[in-house]
Design an enzyme around this catalytic site. Structure first.
Site, PDB file in Angstrom:
ATOM      1  N   SER A 115       0.856  -1.187   0.000  1.00 23.62           N
ATOM      2  CA  SER A 115       0.000   0.000   0.000  1.00 23.62           C
ATOM      3  C   SER A 115       0.887   1.230   0.000  1.00 23.62           C
ATOM      4  O   SER A 115       2.040   1.187   0.467  1.00 23.62           O
ATOM      5  CB  SER A 115      -0.877   0.013   1.256  1.00 23.62           C
ATOM      6  OG  SER A 115      -1.547   1.256   1.410  1.00 23.62           O
ATOM      7  N   TYR A 173      -1.675   0.649  10.560  1.00 33.83           N
ATOM      8  CA  TYR A 173      -1.628   0.170   9.176  1.00 33.83           C
ATOM      9  C   TYR A 173      -0.347   0.615   8.499  1.00 33.83           C
ATOM     10  O   TYR A 173       0.282  -0.165   7.774  1.00 33.83           O
ATOM     11  CB  TYR A 173      -2.856   0.696   8.422  1.00 33.83           C
ATOM     12  CG  TYR A 173      -3.045   0.082   7.056  1.00 33.83           C
ATOM     13  CD1 TYR A 173      -3.107  -1.292   6.880  1.00 33.83           C
ATOM     14  CD2 TYR A 173      -3.177   0.897   5.929  1.00 33.83           C
ATOM     15  CE1 TYR A 173      -3.291  -1.854   5.623  1.00 33.83           C
ATOM     16  CE2 TYR A 173      -3.359   0.346   4.668  1.00 33.83           C
ATOM     17  CZ  TYR A 173      -3.411  -1.023   4.518  1.00 33.83           C
ATOM     18  OH  TYR A 173      -3.588  -1.581   3.270  1.00 33.83           O
TER      19      TYR A 173
END
Length: 260
Positions: free
Chosen positions: A138, A151
């Site tokens: 990501s 995250y």
């Protein structure tokens, strides 16, 4: 020569499901892996893929997955899509259980898969010229943002795993690729992150002119796997045009400026 076979994790929805469909359309044999057996079965029936239900946070389940794959044929590519985010809390307010799950699902699952499947990938590379490992990380691995600490940390750790693996496999015909998407509008990512709040999940994408779709990422994954065997796409960062950076997102129609 037999078709090349890919193992695609996270195959029950989103990018993983789209990747199964795309690779099947390009002639790959595909084994879809995810926790939800019913969704996997439906996808397999529709696409002709194989399916193995597995919780990648469970070491015993991953060992059983590896055994089943070894018994059923060669593995030319591992496509690790499974993972995800939980929560948007500040670091001081974060739930430790959410962080633990994110590290289990994104980092430790990737390590288990690499450890288990490298012998099969080496065997396929020796027989057929090369093999692939490909990881969907990501842009959260590259730039931190408030409320994303857990995250950010998990995806950054996964990205470092990918970089280290590429160095460790130097000299072997096994490619190591990373795809780092920005905003992708899938049915479950934001919903799961926000605890099932569908209104809040849709607000994430509200007004954004064409966020990436799961199929967009799947197309790039397929391109990387189908590239000539001597070509390694180390890192591909992809975003919708409306997202110039993690923190810069245009909401509203994209339009050419008229004042220049």
């Amino acid at each position: 020569m037999m078709n090349r076979r890919a193992v695609v994790t996270g195959a029950s929805s989103g990018i993983g499901e789209a990747t199964v469909r795309t690779l099947r359309s390009r002639g790959w044999d595909v084994v879809g892996v995810a926790r939800r057996e019913d969704r996997l079965a439906a996808l397999a029936a529709e696409t002709g893929a194989s399916a193995i239900a597995c919780d990648l946070t469970d070491a015993d389940a991953v060992a059983a997955l590896v055994s089943a794959l070894e018994d059923s044929g060669p593995v030319h590519a591992l496509v690790q899509v499974a993972g995800g985010a939980r929560g948007t809390d500040r670091i001081e307010d974060a739930k430790t259980a959410d962080w633990q799950w994110m590290f289990d699902a994104n980092v430790l699952a990737s390590q288990r898969l690499v450890a288990g499947l490298l012998p099969l990938l080496r065997r396929a590379a020796e027989a057929d010229g090369h093999a692939d490992t490909l990881f969907v990380t990501s842009t959260a691995a590259q730039v931190a943002y408030p409320g994303g600490g857990g995250y950010n940390a998990a995806k950054a750790a996964q990205a470092m795993l990918v970089h280290a693996l590429r160095l460790e496999l130097n000299g072997e015909p096994i490619r190591v690729s990373e795809i780092a998407p920005g905003m992708v509008h899938t049915e479950e990512f934001a919903l799961n992150r926000l605890g099932g709040d569908s209104v809040a999940a849709e607000a994430v994408y509200s007004g954004v002119d064409e966020p990436l779709r799961a199929e967009d990422v799947a197309d790039v994954i397929a391109y990387a796997l189908d590239a000539p065997g001597h070509v390694n796409l180390d890192l591909i960062t992809m975003r919708p045009v409306a997202q110039s950076a993690n923190h810069m997102l245009a909401r509203g129609p994209l339009r050419v400026r008229s004042d220049v």
